[in-house]
Every structure is written in C-alpha cells, then in structure tokens.
Design an enzyme around this catalytic site. Structure first.
Site: not given
Ligand code: NAD
Length: 442
Positions: A194, A228
């Site tokens: 997502e 998002c």
């Molecule tokens: P992110 O990708 O930075 O982090 C998400 C999760 O991944 C966190 O739990 C984090 O600890 C983990 N993570 C971060 N880097 C990692 C890595 N290198 N390896 C493994 N795990 C890792 O995202 P965020 O900043 O928490 O959220 C914002 C993003 O999420 C935006 O791009 C937004 O559009 C998207 N989002 C999508 C939805 C949806 O339903 N499609 C909903 C909410 C947010």
C-alpha cells in the site's frame, strides 16, 4: 507450522478487542496528540472509528466469510460438488507507517487474524506514543503466538524482512516498498504493498467552485496533508482559476483561521526531517497563501503555490504535507501532459458538473481509486476495495476484500462415485470425436 484457531475463537477475541478500543478511546487520541498534535476529532474519525467499524463488520460477517463457498460444478466433471476453502497463509508480517499510525497498523492485523493467520506487527518508530499503546493493547487481548507487536525502526524492520514469511503486508513509501518486494521475492512470499504517489485533482470549468474548494481544503489539510490519498496538486481550468483561488483561500481561513498555528484543529509535521523537506520545497516558488513554518513544534501552514515548474522539487515526488501546487490548464491535452508525467497515482479527483467530462477522466487514467466532486471519502466505504496500481501499490483491502486478501482460496472438487464416465481414460481410440460432440452441448 501454523498454530490454528477456530473461527469462534477469532470472533470472541475480536469482540474483546472492540470492547478494549472503545474503553481506551481517550488514551488513543491522547497518544496521537502527543505524537503529532492530531486533533481529537480527526483521531476519532480517521483512526478509532475507522478501526471500530471494520471490527464490527468483521465480527458480523466472519462466519460467513470463513465458510467454504459452493460453486456450480463444471458439467464435464459430473457428478461433483465444487468448493473453495479459505485457508490462512500462515505467518504474516505487517509493517505500518506513521501517518495514520493506529488505523493502518490495526486494520491489516484484524483481517489477518480473522482469516486465521499468526501475525507480527511492526508499527512505526516515528509515533512512539501510539506504537507503545498499540503494543500494550494488543498484548492484553491476543495470545503472543497469535498476534505480537515488535517495535523498532529500520534495523528491526530489516531483520524481520530477512526472515521467511507466508505473507507480507506493507504500507509506506514507494522506495521502501521496493525493498519489501525484493525481500519477499527471496522466498516467493506473496505481498501487498500500500504505497503513495502524486494524486491529481482536476477542477473543471463547470465545477461548483465553493463546494469544490471546501472539499479540497478538507481533504488536503486534514492530518496536515500527510495523507497518502490527499490531493497532491490541482489542475484548474484557466477559465475559472482566479475565482477558484479566491474560494480556496477563503475556505482555508474559514477552517483554520488567519493564524493556523493557534488552531486546535490543525496537526503538525511528524518530525524535523519531513519538516525540512517541506521547507526546502518552497524555495523559488510563488506562494499565494501560507508558507509560514516554525521549527520548534514542526508547524507548517496550509500553503498554496502558483504554477510550479514540472521539474521543480515540489513536482518531483509526493509532497506529503500541507503544500498545494495549483496549475492552470486550457485543454485536455494539457491535463494529459501533466498527469502522464508521473507514475500511476493512488488517487485521482475530478470536480465537475459535466458528467461526460468526469466520466471520461476516470476512465482515461489509471489510478488506485478516487472521487467525483469530493476527496478522500472513497476510503470510508468498506464495500469498496482500497489499494493502488502500478507504483502506488499492489493488492487491495478493506471489508471482505481484507479477509480474502489474507486467505488462500483452496479449490476442491468432491467427485461422486456412483457414476464414472469412461471417456477421459486411455486407451483413447476414437473417443476424441465423441468428446468434441459432447462438449458442443456444454
Ligand atoms: P516509510 O516507507 O518510510 O516507512 C514505513 C515503514 O517501513 C515503517 O514502519 C518503517 O520503520 C519501515 N521502514 C523504513 N525504511 C525501511 C527500510 N529501509 N527497510 C525496511 N523497513 C523500513 O513510510 P512512512 O514515512 O512511514 O509513510 C509515508 C508513506 O507511506 C507515504 O509515501 C505515503 O503515501 C505512504 N502511505 C500509503 C498508504 C496507503 O494506504 N497506500 C497509507 C499511508 C501512507
């Protein structure tokens, strides 16, 4: 080996979770406020209420969803009865983001558990108060072998991804989504991603300008734009651009006052890194409204930007904050040039009273989901599957789609023994002619 649970047990456990969330509603909104000043109203509407309604729906329907489904048999297999059995995948890893930290962590956990899986949840490290509360709440309701919360940041997430899972459900950025997909590929683990994207919002000359402005301001600035599916940029017909801008400014002031910093209804940017990212985006841009920010509490005003260049920083990636660029258009060709400049978005919105225009737009472009004459609300109907396409995601969930997502559908044909039509068995001899004739009748 999967530790199995009965449907009855899952249902009773989900009822306990429902009661606990209702009881701790105040604590949940306090944690969300402590993390990034999420207003109580938004905490209820977009987090607690959302989870409660999915829980109620799941509890009401779980028996029906989990039952084997009978299908009309294929006549060439006569006599038989055909079914699908919903089988849990096994061990499921859920990795959640920070922007709706309660809802986006709980929804997949509820569905994965309801479908009979064992779940490990890794909530976001950027919302420590909410993640801690989730951990406490779930540990009181679930047995550790059924649902466990493992808190931590990058390293913890990477260690979890290095293990073998039967399903991975990830919500977050496109960049990390690719890392997750690669980790899943090592074990051929099915994955739901997502993700995000640059969501266009089109305002046609026929739109109701006041209502469009009101609904866009709500959808863009709720959660301070850290949604998002928030409109990322506006494409406004040049015929109505000026009056529409006046409406936008008016609606922002009506919602958050002349000084949004003191509005109790306006939340903050999650951390310094994201705050600085947004501040940098404003360099060399024409600010029509807002633009103010304060580092001490990561405040960033609702901001309108006029005519950014397509190669500017603001138009490069998903904004994910309270900055709204506005681009005028003259022809549908102009729309196409901008929209197709980006990967397939998670959402698209069109405001128009011209039905054929909006209908043509939603059919022309590929995107996760969206609305005609509103923003965000398609996410709230649990009968509608929610998810992206292309770079904005793989797979969709909510309501029954969530239960199905976490269940392998095992197809079974129960063949009767009282009749055994011999045509399929060797030696085939001239049977092919009989077979072709017979198949014409089916
Ligand atoms: P992110 O990708 O930075 O982090 C998400 C999760 O991944 C966190 O739990 C984090 O600890 C983990 N993570 C971060 N880097 C990692 C890595 N290198 N390896 C493994 N795990 C890792 O995202 P965020 O900043 O928490 O959220 C914002 C993003 O999420 C935006 O791009 C937004 O559009 C998207 N989002 C999508 C939805 C949806 O339903 N499609 C909903 C909410 C947010």
């Amino acid at each position: 080996m999967l530790i199995k649970t009965s449907v009855d047990y899952r249902k009773k456990t989900l009822v306990k979770l429902l009661v606990a969330i209702e009881k701790h509603e105040k604590e949940i909104s306090t944690a969300l406020f402590a993390d990034f000043k999420k207003p109580e109203f938004e905490a209820f509407l977009t987090e607690t209420y959302f989870v409660l309604s999915e829980l109620k729906l799941t509890i009401k329907n779980i028996n029906n969803w989990a039952k084997p489904k009978r299908y009309f048999p294929n006549l060439v297999n006569f006599p038989s009865s055909d079914y699908t059995y919903s089988e849990p995948y096994g061990k499921v890893l859920v990795i959640a983001p920070w922007n709706y930290p309660f809802q986006l962590a709980l929804l997949p956990v509820i569905a994965a558990f309801a479908a009979g899986n064992q779940v490990i949840l890794k909530p976001s490290e950027l919302t420590p108060n909410t993640s801690q509360l989730i951990s406490k709440l779930l540990s009181e309701i679930f047995q550790k072998e059924h649902v466990e919360v493992i808190q931590g940041g990058l390293e913890v997430s990477q260690n979890l991804l290095a293990k073998r899972w039967d399903y991975i459900f990830f919500t977050g950025s496109v960049a990390v989504g690719k890392i997750v997909a690669q980790a899943a590929a090592n074990h051929l683990t099915p994955v739901t991603l997502e993700l995000g994207g640059k969501n266009p919002c089109i305002i046609h000359e026929s739109a109701d300008l006041r209502l469009a402005a009101k609904r866009i301001v709500w959808g863009k600035f709720i959660n301070a734009g850290q949604t998002c599916i928030a409109p990322d940029y506006l494409l406004v017909s040049n015929k109505i651009k000026q009056p529409f801008l006046e409406n936008l400014k008016k609606e922002i002031i009506l919602a958050y006052g002349e000084n949004p910093k003191i509005s109790p209804d306006y939340c903050r940017i999650i951390n310094e890194k994201n705050w600085e990212r947004l501040v940098t985006m404003l360099e060399n841009e024409t600010i029509l409204l807002g633009g103010k920010s304060a580092k001490e509490d990561f405040y960033f005003a609702p901001t309108l930007i006029d005519e950014p260049k397509l190669d500017s920083l603001i138009m490069k990636d998903e904004i994910f904050g309270p900055i709204l660029p506005i681009i005028g258009y003259d022809t549908e060709n102009d729309l196409e040039k901008t929209i197709l400049n980006f990967e397939k978005p998670l959402a698209l919105y069109v405001f128009s009273r011209n039905k054929s225009f909006s209908s043509a737009i939603i059919q022309k472009y590929s995107f996760g989901g969206g609305c005609i004459n509103d923003t965000l609300i398609h996410i709230s109907n649990s009968k509608l599957p929610f998810g992206g396409v292309g770079h904005s995601g793989i797979g969709c969930y909510h309501g029954k789609a969530s239960f199905d997502l976490f269940s392998h559908k095992k197809a079974i044909v129960k063949k009767a023994n009282w009749l055994d039509i011999a045509i399929r068995y060797a030696p085939y001899n001239e049977k092919i002619n009989w077979l072709k004739k017979a198949l014409k009748w089916f």
